[in-house]
Enzyme design. Structure first.
Site, PDB file in Angstrom:
ATOM      1  N   ASN A 416       0.820  -1.205   0.000  1.00 55.00           N
ATOM      2  CA  ASN A 416       0.000   0.000   0.000  1.00 55.00           C
ATOM      3  C   ASN A 416       0.857   1.260   0.000  1.00 55.00           C
ATOM      4  O   ASN A 416       1.020   1.915  -1.018  1.00 55.00           O
ATOM      5  CB  ASN A 416      -0.959   0.002   1.207  1.00 55.00           C
ATOM      6  CG  ASN A 416      -2.133   0.936   0.999  1.00 55.00           C
ATOM      7  OD1 ASN A 416      -1.997   2.003   0.397  1.00 55.00           O
ATOM      8  ND2 ASN A 416      -3.296   0.555   1.489  1.00 55.00           N
ATOM      9  N   ASP A 417       1.466   1.572   1.145  1.00 52.72           N
ATOM     10  CA  ASP A 417       2.205   2.829   1.251  1.00 52.72           C
ATOM     11  C   ASP A 417       3.400   2.893   0.315  1.00 52.72           C
ATOM     12  O   ASP A 417       3.769   3.970  -0.162  1.00 52.72           O
ATOM     13  CB  ASP A 417       2.684   3.036   2.702  1.00 52.72           C
ATOM     14  CG  ASP A 417       1.520   3.215   3.661  1.00 52.72           C
ATOM     15  OD1 ASP A 417       0.463   3.703   3.215  1.00 52.72           O
ATOM     16  OD2 ASP A 417       1.657   2.858   4.843  1.00 52.72           O
ATOM     17  N   ILE A 418       4.032   1.735   0.020  1.00 58.89           N
ATOM     18  CA  ILE A 418       5.239   1.749  -0.815  1.00 58.89           C
ATOM     19  C   ILE A 418       4.925   2.000  -2.292  1.00 58.89           C
ATOM     20  O   ILE A 418       5.835   2.166  -3.097  1.00 58.89           O
ATOM     21  CB  ILE A 418       6.030   0.433  -0.675  1.00 58.89           C
ATOM     22  CG1 ILE A 418       5.206  -0.760  -1.165  1.00 58.89           C
ATOM     23  CG2 ILE A 418       6.504   0.233   0.750  1.00 58.89           C
ATOM     24  CD1 ILE A 418       5.997  -2.054  -1.221  1.00 58.89           C
ATOM     25  N   ALA A 457       0.179   3.947   7.177  1.00 62.86           N
ATOM     26  CA  ALA A 457       0.258   5.399   7.329  1.00 62.86           C
ATOM     27  C   ALA A 457      -1.114   6.020   7.577  1.00 62.86           C
ATOM     28  O   ALA A 457      -1.208   7.172   7.975  1.00 62.86           O
ATOM     29  CB  ALA A 457       0.888   6.025   6.093  1.00 62.86           C
TER      30      ALA A 457
END
Length: 1066
Positions: A416-418, A457
């Site tokens: 997700n965040d990456i 996050a």
């Protein structure tokens, strides 16, 4: 401790101590080699064994040290040795069992748990040192020792509790979200705890009584246990890679503190190496998230509060498995981005299966790995390695990001965040400035997720709402397995086309269905390819198979095949017509029709037309085949007269990106395999050993000279048939490959390296040749089969087996000379013939082993040609572009002008054509992709870089330096020496760890875990105390826990490193 004992010791005891100190230095050197070996996947395996050797050496030295000290103090050494065995034996069993049984998805929690064992050992050794009272030369020396003891206990206890909490979070036994004890005042609370620790340290250092000091030390231990709990609980799951790296560092500092406390140089150096390793890994992880280490330790990231990021507009567009499979099948380039969802779903093996299926159908699949993907540095690399995904197709984020605009399909699995574009586009995002994988630049993106939730996050991901993104919901394992099934149906791999067994209802004879899977449509052809029938006597290969014809048509070529061109390779004209090729009746007609000619053998006099094939070619035609230009200058002249462009497949440069076009390696592999089969055919005994009622039959002994591609193929085949295999090569670099395949590597007793920069063998010195001749003569008397593969480019084959060597071989022995076409490695070899010598040795000098396996060799050769056509721009952009180093290295004639240079070399860097070549101007490079405007984010990063920490760190550095300078005035010399060694060890660790390849960060953590287990030597030294006293008991327990770390750490590292394989070795 040792220093105080030695003050009044006799000279003999002091001499032993000096020897032990020197031995500890050797042990430390092995540990440094262990870490430096992690610079690449191949040397890492040897590096792990260096660690085992260093640990064994260190433990033996600690036992000798204890014996030496016990002898002086009149303690029973047998009690020490028996206690050591009683502690290390069950610990070794536990460590080995756990390391062998742990699954790779559980690796993060295992490493966290192993950290805790070092913490237990350091804490116990600290308390043991407290109870082992000694006299000190000054009050300052006593205070310094007390400070070292307190810090050893404090760091060890904090490592223990913090590691246990990390283990709980990683194994889902404790909530992953941060627990913010103290709410908004938690930072003040943490600061108060640290201040309390400092006060307690000062009181302990110069305590008023032994009892008061014990109370203070126990208080410090409890405070450290709570602080470890408090700090790690406040850190969210997203920051676990940093946490585990930090705990790795703490375990190292705990070991170093124990070393300073015990005056043990081995512990000091090893602890500094491990501590700096963990610190650097923590820094790398923080940088990958664009956050500071202090920011991570403060905690709270990923809590319930979320972030005030820009709202995301758009609509989520779901996709089902069948439609997703169609996107896979239609793609030519696929990049897979694995995340924690793949690890949680244990989907790595399913991902590997789908990768293998796609690559089988000529779809280029690679992996993009983010440094903080998963719960451990390098976690995704280990999982993919476990599933046998070649590590050379697993790339780091910075390597692969530029390739996304040229990618047809990006697949995000549980990440997700990456992959969040907000990191680049939204300055207000909590992850602003974080380096991310730019998968949204691909033509299509599929995101496999369990639901619509945010990442750690706590912010929405605009990637999910982009026009080219599709959401595929479900558990990663279930979704990928379903995708694999749907893809197999689309690509015809589900067995639905397999013929039924003959019955009365399904007779043997029925209408055949094509086994070739054709796409629904092909692009319009831009260029034409012709494949003539080979006219060299005995040549059975063909330059194109039906499968490769499909591939060529997909690239935009029309394909013409001469009548019966593939019949000797078991491909009929009907097979070619089924896949859309056009059959042409004569070679002359073929040469008139096509622009590109693909051949196996070099052009020669055609036996039917009585003229050279080059004379049948048209001007500006392109011919690609074997040419051997250095040996055939007359052929180059013929091609020059014809005005053609000629590319030699045998001159493909030996660089990594050209391996897919390397026909020499493809054919050498077949020759090596076939050589063993031919030898077994002539050999009058079993290859493998047999035990029968009639008696025991020994296995055949095989010597293979030359361990290139052919030699390695021979080793694998002979070993597979059960023979005892020995191999010799002048290149020592191949030793590990030989031994990994079960062969014994033979050497001569002279140091000389036989490898050239291109990877080939070179001519050796006269002395070396004399020694190897003696070796071959000696081996020939013992072995049953010799296979020679030694060749030197552009030179006759070296003569390695002389007449007297052959004369010494046993009756029934076999020599297979794979260098026969270049004159042979045996002086008795007759190229193209098989002979029997007077003493009963069969010498096989056949020169056409690939042709004996024409179906297989034609398939590999045509695949190499297809890869070369791909390099030349396919049909749409086909050109002979000499700025491409593969084309430049293999081009011999360019539009009727000879450009071949026998001295031409091509390196991995971009090649420059020589002045004589007169190349066409290179194509204009594509303009660089326009990067998004990130000025706001950069400004934010700049502001962070010049914050309070930027100045504070230099103030802290200056303060520590000043304190050391002041202390050095009053510090005893031996303590000052240890501090200097400690500082230098940190710098060595810093230099070594930066060279570790990111894909090996998880093995780095496991091997440093094992190395930090050297703290076992501290426990051994503490056994030199009154039997069953507090110091003795705590030292024994420390040995137990540290030994679990040693045995478990090295074995699990070995397991991980063994899984990393190159594609060519699979």
């Amino acid at each position: 401790m040792i220093t105080q004992i030695l003050q009044d010791a006799p000279a003999q005891l002091m001499s032993w101590h000096n020897v032990i100190i020197s031995g500890y230095l050797i042990s430390c050197i092995f540990f440094i080699w262990t870490l430096s070996g992690l610079s690449n996947q191949e040397s890492a395996k040897t590096g792990n064994w260096y660690g085992v050797i260093g640990m064994t050496f260190g433990i033996i030295l600690a036992l000798v040290d204890a014996w030496n000290e016990a002898r002086f103090m009149h303690y029973s050494y047998m009690k020490i040795f028996i206690t050591f065995l009683l502690m290390i034996t069950p610990a070794a069993c536990i460590g080995l069992y756990v390391a062998k049984k742990v699954v790779m998805t559980a690796m993060p929690e295992l490493i966290a748990l192993l950290h805790s064992f070092v913490g237990v050992a350091a804490t116990l050794i600290g308390f043991g040192a407290f109870f082992n009272v000694h006299e000190f030369p000054s009050k300052f020396a006593l205070g310094l020792h007390n400070a070292e003891t307190y810090l050893g206990v404090f760091i060890g206890a904090m490592t223990l509790s913090g590691s246990l909490i990390a283990y709980g979070k990683l194994s889902a036994k404790i909530r992953s979200k941060p627990l913010l004890i103290g709410g908004k005042f938690r930072h003040w609370f943490t600061g108060a705890l640290l201040l309390t620790m400092v006060i307690s340290l000062c009181l302990y250092t110069y305590g008023f009584s032994h009892t008061a000091q014990l109370v203070n030390l126990l208080f410090g231990c409890l405070l450290a246990l709570y602080l470890g709990f408090h700090v790690i609980m406040s850190i969210g799951g997203a920051d676990m890679p940093v946490v585990v790296s930090m705990l790795n560092s703490l375990s190292g500092w705990a070991t170093a503190a124990s070393g300073l406390m015990l005056n043990n140089m081995s512990l000091v150096v090893t602890g500094a190496l491990v501590g700096s390793s963990g610190a650097i890994l923590s820094y790398i992880m923080c940088r990958a998230m664009n956050r500071s280490f202090v920011n991570v330790l403060i905690g709270g990231f990923g809590g319930d509060g979320g972030a005030a990021a820009a709202p995301v507009e758009g609509e989520l567009k779901p996709i089902n498995g069948e439609d997703a499979a169609k996107l896979f099948a239609a793609a030519k380039n696929v990049i897979i981005i694995p995340g924690y969802g793949m690890a949680a779903g244990k989907a790595q093996h399913a991902v590997a299966s789908i990768t293998k299926l796609l690559r089988k159908h000529h779809i280029n699949v690679r992996f993009a790995v983010h440094p903080v993907a998963g719960r451990l540095p390098g976690h995704m690399n280990v999982l993919l390695a476990e599933a046998r995904v070649p590590y050379d197709i697993v790339l780091e984020m910075d390597e692969i990001n530029p390739d996304f605009p040229k990618t047809d399909l990006a697949v995000v699995i549980g990440a997700n965040d990456i992959v969040n574009p907000s990191a680049q586009d939204d300055p207000n995002s909590p992850i602003a400035g974080m380096p991310v994988i730019e998968c949204w630049k691909a033509k299509n993106t599929i995101i496999i997720k369990r639901g619509q939730g945010t990442g750690y996050a706590g912010v929405d991901n605009p990637l999910f709402y982009k026009e080219n993104s599709r959401m595929l919901y479900g558990n990663a394992l279930t979704v990928v397995e379903k995708l694999n099934t749907d893809l197999m149906k689309l690509l015809g791999e589900d067995g639905s086309d397999a013929p039924a067994k003959p019955t009365e209802e399904t007779p043997l004879k029925k209408e055949e269905k094509s086994t070739y899977q054709l796409p629904e449509s092909f692009p319009d052809p831009k260029h034409s390819i012709g494949v003539p029938k080979e006219v060299f006597e005995g040549e059975c290969r063909v330059a194109a198979t039906p499968e490769s014809v499909i591939w060529m048509r997909k690239m935009g070529f029309s394909v013409f095949i001469e009548h019966d061109a593939g019949v000797n390779a078991k491909f009929s004209d009907e097979d070619y017509t089924k896949v859309g090729a056009t059959i042409v009746q004569t070679a002359e007609e073929l040469y008139k029709k096509v622009e590109i000619v693909l051949k196996v053998r070099a052009p020669m006099i055609h036996p039917l037309y009585k003229k050279h094939e080059a004379q049948m070619m048209r001007k500006s035609q392109i011919v690609i085949s074997y040419l051997y230009p250095a040996q055939n200058p007359a052929l180059l002249e013929e091609l020059k007269k014809a005005g053609v462009t000629a590319i030699a497949m045998d001159k493909i440069p030996r660089i990594s990106r050209a391996q897919k076009c390397d026909v020499l390696s493809s054919m050498a592999g077949i020759s090596g395999y076939r050589a063993v089969i031919e030898a077994a055919n002539y050999f009058p005994r079993y290859m493998t050993g047999q035990i029968t009622a009639a008696g025991k039959v020994p296995p055949a002994k095989v010597l293979i000279i030359g361990a290139g591609v052919a030699g390695l193929a021979s080793i694998g085949t002979a070993k597979g048939l059960g023979a005892i295999v020995r191999a010799f090569d002048t290149r020592t670099a191949v030793r590990e490959q030989i031994e990994s395949m079960g062969g014994e590597f033979l050497t001569v007793d002279i140091e000389e390296e036989g490898e050239t920069t291109g990877g080939y063998s070179k001519t050796m010195s006269e002395e070396y040749i004399r020694r190897e001749m003696e070796l071959f003569k000696e081996q020939a008397r013992d072995v049953d089969i010799i296979i020679t593969t030694a060749l030197i480019p552009n030179k006759p084959a070296p003569k390695l087996l002389l007449e007297d060597t052959v004369a010494g071989m046993k009756n029934g022995s076999v020599i297979v000379d794979l260098a026969a076409e270049s004159g042979g490695n045996c002086v008795l070899t007759k190229p193209g013939e098989t002979i029997l010598t007077s003493n009963g040795v069969t010498i096989v000098g056949e020169t056409d082993f690939p042709s004996k396996m024409a179906t297989q060799s034609s398939t590999l050769y045509s695949n190499n040609l297809c890869h070369l056509l791909d390099e030349m721009g396919k049909g749409e952009n086909f050109s002979v572009n000499q700025s491409n180093e593969i084309i430049y290295g293999s081009l011999c004639v360019a539009q009727g002008e000879i450009v071949f240079d026998p001295n031409r070399t091509v390196s991995v860097t971009a090649a420059k054509p020589s002045g004589d070549a007169k190349p066409k101007p290179a194509a204009k490079p594509t303009e660089s992709l326009k990067k998004p405007d990130t000025s706001a984010i950069e400004g934010k990063k700049e502001k962070k870089g010049r914050g309070w920490w930027f100045y504070t760190k230099w103030i802290l550095f200056a303060t520590v330096l000043l304190v050391l300078l002041v202390c050095s005035v009053y510090m005893p010399f031996d303590m000052l020496t240890e501090i200097i060694i400690f500082v230098f060890a940190i710098f060595i660790g810093y230099m070594v760890i930066w060279n570790v390849t990111p894909s090996l960060h998880t093995p780095l953590m496991s091997v440093t875990n094992a190395v930090s287990g050297i703290i076992v030597s501290g426990g051994i030294v503490e056994l030199v105390a009154p039997f069953l006293g507090p110091t003795f008991i705590m030292g024994a327990i420390a040995i137990f826990f540290a030994s679990i770390n040693v045995f478990g750490g090295f074995l699990v590292t070995h397991r991980m490193l063994k899984m990393f394989v190159l594609e060519k070795n699979q």
